[in-house]
Motif scaffolding. Structure first.
Motif, PDB file in Angstrom:
ATOM      1  N   ILE A 164       4.448 105.116  15.530  1.00 31.88           N
ATOM      2  CA  ILE A 164       5.321 103.995  15.867  1.00 31.88           C
ATOM      3  C   ILE A 164       5.262 103.797  17.384  1.00 31.88           C
ATOM      4  N   PRO A 165       4.896 102.612  17.872  1.00 36.12           N
ATOM      5  CA  PRO A 165       4.865 102.391  19.326  1.00 36.12           C
ATOM      6  C   PRO A 165       6.227 102.683  19.957  1.00 36.12           C
ATOM      7  N   GLU A 166       6.204 103.251  21.127  1.00 34.96           N
ATOM      8  CA  GLU A 166       7.449 103.648  21.780  1.00 34.96           C
ATOM      9  C   GLU A 166       8.365 102.449  22.022  1.00 34.96           C
ATOM     10  N   GLU A 167       7.751 101.277  22.327  1.00 28.11           N
ATOM     11  CA  GLU A 167       8.565 100.073  22.539  1.00 28.11           C
ATOM     12  C   GLU A 167       9.338  99.691  21.277  1.00 28.11           C
ATOM     13  N   VAL A 168       8.705  99.856  20.124  1.00 25.22           N
ATOM     14  CA  VAL A 168       9.370  99.557  18.852  1.00 25.22           C
ATOM     15  C   VAL A 168      10.428 100.603  18.548  1.00 25.22           C
ATOM     16  N   ARG A 169      10.084 101.848  18.780  1.00 21.19           N
ATOM     17  CA  ARG A 169      11.041 102.925  18.504  1.00 21.19           C
ATOM     18  C   ARG A 169      12.288 102.787  19.385  1.00 21.19           C
ATOM     19  N   ASP A 170      12.098 102.350  20.623  1.00 20.50           N
ATOM     20  CA  ASP A 170      13.242 102.120  21.507  1.00 20.50           C
ATOM     21  C   ASP A 170      14.152 101.024  20.943  1.00 20.50           C
ATOM     22  N   MET A 171      13.563  99.988  20.348  1.00 22.76           N
ATOM     23  CA  MET A 171      14.365  98.919  19.777  1.00 22.76           C
ATOM     24  C   MET A 171      15.035  99.364  18.481  1.00 22.76           C
ATOM     25  N   TYR A 172      14.377 100.259  17.739  1.00 27.72           N
ATOM     26  CA  TYR A 172      15.022 100.846  16.557  1.00 27.72           C
ATOM     27  C   TYR A 172      16.337 101.533  16.935  1.00 27.72           C
ATOM     28  N   LYS A 173      16.398 102.066  18.153  1.00 28.47           N
ATOM     29  CA  LYS A 173      17.572 102.835  18.565  1.00 28.47           C
ATOM     30  C   LYS A 173      18.841 101.989  18.641  1.00 28.47           C
ATOM     31  N   VAL A 174      18.690 100.658  18.630  1.00 28.47           N
ATOM     32  CA  VAL A 174      19.871  99.789  18.639  1.00 28.47           C
ATOM     33  C   VAL A 174      20.763 100.079  17.432  1.00 28.47           C
ATOM     34  N   TRP A 175      20.154 100.417  16.285  1.00 26.66           N
ATOM     35  CA  TRP A 175      20.968 100.677  15.079  1.00 26.66           C
ATOM     36  C   TRP A 175      20.510 101.882  14.260  1.00 26.66           C
ATOM     37  N   ARG A 176      19.326 102.383  14.539  1.00 22.66           N
ATOM     38  CA  ARG A 176      18.842 103.539  13.802  1.00 22.66           C
ATOM     39  C   ARG A 176      19.171 104.819  14.566  1.00 22.66           C
ATOM     40  N   PRO A 177      19.317 105.954  13.866  1.00 25.58           N
ATOM     41  CA  PRO A 177      19.228 106.148  12.431  1.00 25.58           C
ATOM     42  C   PRO A 177      20.436 105.538  11.714  1.00 25.58           C
ATOM     43  N   THR A 178      20.218 105.080  10.482  1.00 19.70           N
ATOM     44  CA  THR A 178      21.317 104.536   9.692  1.00 19.70           C
ATOM     45  C   THR A 178      21.963 105.647   8.877  1.00 19.70           C
ATOM     46  N   PRO A 179      23.235 105.477   8.508  1.00 29.70           N
ATOM     47  CA  PRO A 179      23.930 106.549   7.793  1.00 29.70           C
ATOM     48  C   PRO A 179      23.440 106.736   6.357  1.00 29.70           C
ATOM     49  N   LEU A 180      23.505 107.954   5.901  1.00 26.99           N
ATOM     50  CA  LEU A 180      23.445 108.255   4.469  1.00 26.99           C
ATOM     51  C   LEU A 180      24.868 108.562   4.043  1.00 26.99           C
ATOM     52  N   VAL A 181      25.313 107.973   2.949  1.00 28.42           N
ATOM     53  CA  VAL A 181      26.714 108.082   2.547  1.00 28.42           C
ATOM     54  C   VAL A 181      26.815 108.650   1.134  1.00 28.42           C
ATOM     55  N   ARG A 182      27.669 109.632   0.946  1.00 31.10           N
ATOM     56  CA  ARG A 182      28.013 110.122  -0.400  1.00 31.10           C
ATOM     57  C   ARG A 182      29.125 109.233  -0.937  1.00 31.10           C
ATOM     58  N   ALA A 183      28.875 108.569  -2.049  1.00 27.89           N
ATOM     59  CA  ALA A 183      29.798 107.565  -2.601  1.00 27.89           C
ATOM     60  C   ALA A 183      30.802 108.214  -3.542  1.00 27.89           C
ATOM     61  N   PHE A 184      31.703 108.985  -2.961  1.00 28.04           N
ATOM     62  CA  PHE A 184      32.706 109.661  -3.778  1.00 28.04           C
ATOM     63  C   PHE A 184      33.589 108.669  -4.538  1.00 28.04           C
ATOM     64  N   GLY A 185      33.921 107.539  -3.891  1.00 27.68           N
ATOM     65  CA  GLY A 185      34.780 106.557  -4.549  1.00 27.68           C
ATOM     66  C   GLY A 185      34.148 105.993  -5.803  1.00 27.68           C
ATOM     67  N   LEU A 186      32.875 105.651  -5.729  1.00 27.50           N
ATOM     68  CA  LEU A 186      32.169 105.130  -6.899  1.00 27.50           C
ATOM     69  C   LEU A 186      32.036 106.210  -7.964  1.00 27.50           C
ATOM     70  N   GLU A 187      31.735 107.423  -7.548  1.00 27.27           N
ATOM     71  CA  GLU A 187      31.637 108.527  -8.512  1.00 27.27           C
ATOM     72  C   GLU A 187      32.944 108.704  -9.273  1.00 27.27           C
ATOM     73  N   LYS A 188      34.064 108.643  -8.557  1.00 19.12           N
ATOM     74  CA  LYS A 188      35.366 108.818  -9.191  1.00 19.12           C
ATOM     75  C   LYS A 188      35.656 107.694 -10.172  1.00 19.12           C
ATOM     76  N   ALA A 189      35.359 106.464  -9.780  1.00 24.19           N
ATOM     77  CA  ALA A 189      35.613 105.321 -10.657  1.00 24.19           C
ATOM     78  C   ALA A 189      34.793 105.408 -11.936  1.00 24.19           C
ATOM     79  N   LEU A 190      33.601 105.946 -11.836  1.00 25.83           N
ATOM     80  CA  LEU A 190      32.729 106.073 -13.011  1.00 25.83           C
ATOM     81  C   LEU A 190      32.996 107.350 -13.791  1.00 25.83           C
ATOM     82  N   ASP A 191      33.774 108.251 -13.201  1.00 22.51           N
ATOM     83  CA  ASP A 191      34.060 109.544 -13.839  1.00 22.51           C
ATOM     84  C   ASP A 191      32.754 110.206 -14.273  1.00 22.51           C
ATOM     85  N   THR A 192      31.825 110.273 -13.346  1.00 21.02           N
ATOM     86  CA  THR A 192      30.488 110.782 -13.649  1.00 21.02           C
ATOM     87  C   THR A 192      30.242 112.112 -12.952  1.00 21.02           C
ATOM     88  N   PRO A 193      29.473 112.998 -13.579  1.00 28.19           N
ATOM     89  CA  PRO A 193      29.082 114.232 -12.880  1.00 28.19           C
ATOM     90  C   PRO A 193      27.958 113.990 -11.873  1.00 28.19           C
TER      91      PRO A 193
END
Length: 453
Positions: A67-96
């Motif tokens: 990845i060119p450094e100029e592009v990677r620098d622009m990625y830094k505006v919002w990257r890395p993006t979060p990974l989220v554990r969706a506990f709320g959805l899991e609870k609503a679905l009552d799923t293991p």
């Protein structure tokens, strides 16, 4: 709403994109000259694309491309993006099941599309190009390309599918805010558009139509190149930053996904989340399911045929090996405008042929039902496109409950729906419909295809 985020630091942004073709035993079939039916040389792509993008397009040997450094620098505006554990959805679905989502909606334009628009603009600028053309369905790609063009001082014309131009006026406004010219497609500004409108004055457009117009303008404009938001190999390559980050974050969570899901139009989001994980299946036989969730109204992977076809409606592109509904297929006016495309990219198509990838089709009403549940449990209103992945995630979580298995599911939230509220209004009012493609209509749309494969 209980959630847990797994966050990386700037140093964890990938330094190279992952080129899955290098690790595929069966390489995708080559693109062909539609006249001679002979494989294209790299130079044959040069009238359309920047030369370094062409090099990435045809590269079948290097698994990692820096990845060119100029592009990677622009990625830094919002990257890395979060990974989220969706506990709320899991609870609503009552799923293991344990449900995780990679949140690409936090980018400046609200979707994953910046991952490719920035490098495409960078390589064009580096080559001395001054003007760009592109197409956009729902407007996510057009917005991302407008942002990237302005960042690198390039002029941009965007052909926006007419139904989305009318359904999603604020996406049009975003593009104009960043300085792009936006034209409703089909238009009277190109030969392709004029012919289509002459034959069918009420036609509300398709991505295939918009691609035709953008390519025609690019070829006829000095110092201009065409840039594409999906389907082709170099676009898929750029999007792998999504899955590469997600790999590290799943390690932080102490889990590995049993199932990876992405919505599917041309393949940019799906490839981004899935290819880095597929790497382990290709190289080490890792037991993982990878699922593409497409709309039932535009089911190229689930009901299309594998054949060489044009990537656009008029026939300006090379012949691409793909699962296709036929390049003249006119998709219904669903609100997931980014998924209204007739074909799949050559990499995804080959992976599906080799049974590395599964595909499912999702009805429009099921996608919106899933979107509402996700919004109510996780606090994020998803784009209609992403909602197809959410719907299949819910299906898999409910299946896990039936089986009593604690499966780990990862999906990509490729964009937010804050500019799609008119679609939600229609859903709440009961005005949305499911659109099913009949066997007769499918047969009609694929009948003109040449039998080359």
């Amino acid at each position: 709403m209980a959630t847990k985020k797994f966050l990386l630091q700037e140093k964890d942004i990938p330094t190279a994109w992952y080129n899955i073709v290098a690790d595929m035993k069966n390489k995708p079939l080559p693109a062909l000259n539609p006249g001679t039916k002979q494989p294209l040389n790299p130079e044959d792509w040069y009238p359309l694309f920047a030369e370094e993008l062409v090099a990435q397009e045809v590269n079948q040997k290097d698994p990692w491309i820096e990845i060119p450094e100029e592009v990677r620098d622009m990625y830094k505006v919002w990257r890395p993006t979060p990974l989220v554990r969706a506990f709320g959805l899991e609870k609503a679905l009552d799923t293991p099941a344990h449900i995780y989502f990679k949140n690409e909606s936090i980018s400046p334009v609200g979707s994953h599309k910046l991952n490719s628009s920035l490098p495409q603009a960078y390589y064009c600028k580096k080559q001395g190009i001054t003007n760009l053309t592109t197409e956009t369905g729902a407007g996510q790609w057009g917005a991302a390309m407008a942002y990237a063009a302005k960042a690198f001082g390039l002029e941009l014309a965007v052909y926006m599918v007419k139904i989305s131009y009318e359904q999603k006026p604020y996406r049009r406004s975003i593009m104009q805010t960043f300085g792009a010219q936006v034209i409703a497609s089909p238009s009277m500004s190109t030969k392709a558009g004029k012919k289509i409108l002459t034959d069918n004055p009420q036609y509300m457009g398709s991505l295939g139509t918009a691609i035709s117009e953008a390519i025609e303008l690019a070829i006829g404009t000095p110092n201009c190149k065409y840039v594409l938001g999906s389907v082709l190999n170099h676009v898929m390559l750029h999007q792998t930053v999504i899955g590469l980050e997600a790999e590290k974050q799943m390690e932080m969570a102490g889990e590995y996904p049993d199932i990876v899901i992405g919505c599917f139009g041309g393949g940019s989001n799906f490839s981004g989340i899935s290819y880095p994980f597929l790497r382990h299946k290709l190289l080490n036989g890792k037991d993982i399911r990878v699922i593409a969730a497409e709309p039932a109204s535009c089911p190229k992977l689930t009901r299309g045929v594998f054949q060489y076809d044009f990537g656009d409606e008029t026939g300006y592109t090379p012949f691409i090996p793909m699962y296709t509904l036929g390049h003249t297929f006119a998709p219904p006016h669903i609100h997931a405008g980014g998924l209204r495309y007739h074909g799949a990219g050559s990499i995804v198509s080959q992976l599906k042929r080799d049974n590395y990838v599964e595909a499912v089709d999702i009805e429009q009403l099921d996608a919106f039902k899933a979107a509402v549940l996700f919004a109510q449990t996780e606090g994020i209103i998803p784009a209609p496109e992403s909602s197809h992945a959410i719907a299949q995630t819910i299906n898999e979580a409910e299946q896990a409950k039936k089986e009593g298995k604690a499966k780990t599911i990862l999906f990509s939230l490729s964009g937010h729906g804050l500019i799609d509220m008119a679609a939600y209004d229609s859903y709440f009012a009961g005005d949305l419909l499911n659109y099913d493609l009949t066997d007769a209509d499918l047969a009609k749309s694929i009948a003109p295809l040449e039998n080359i494969v």
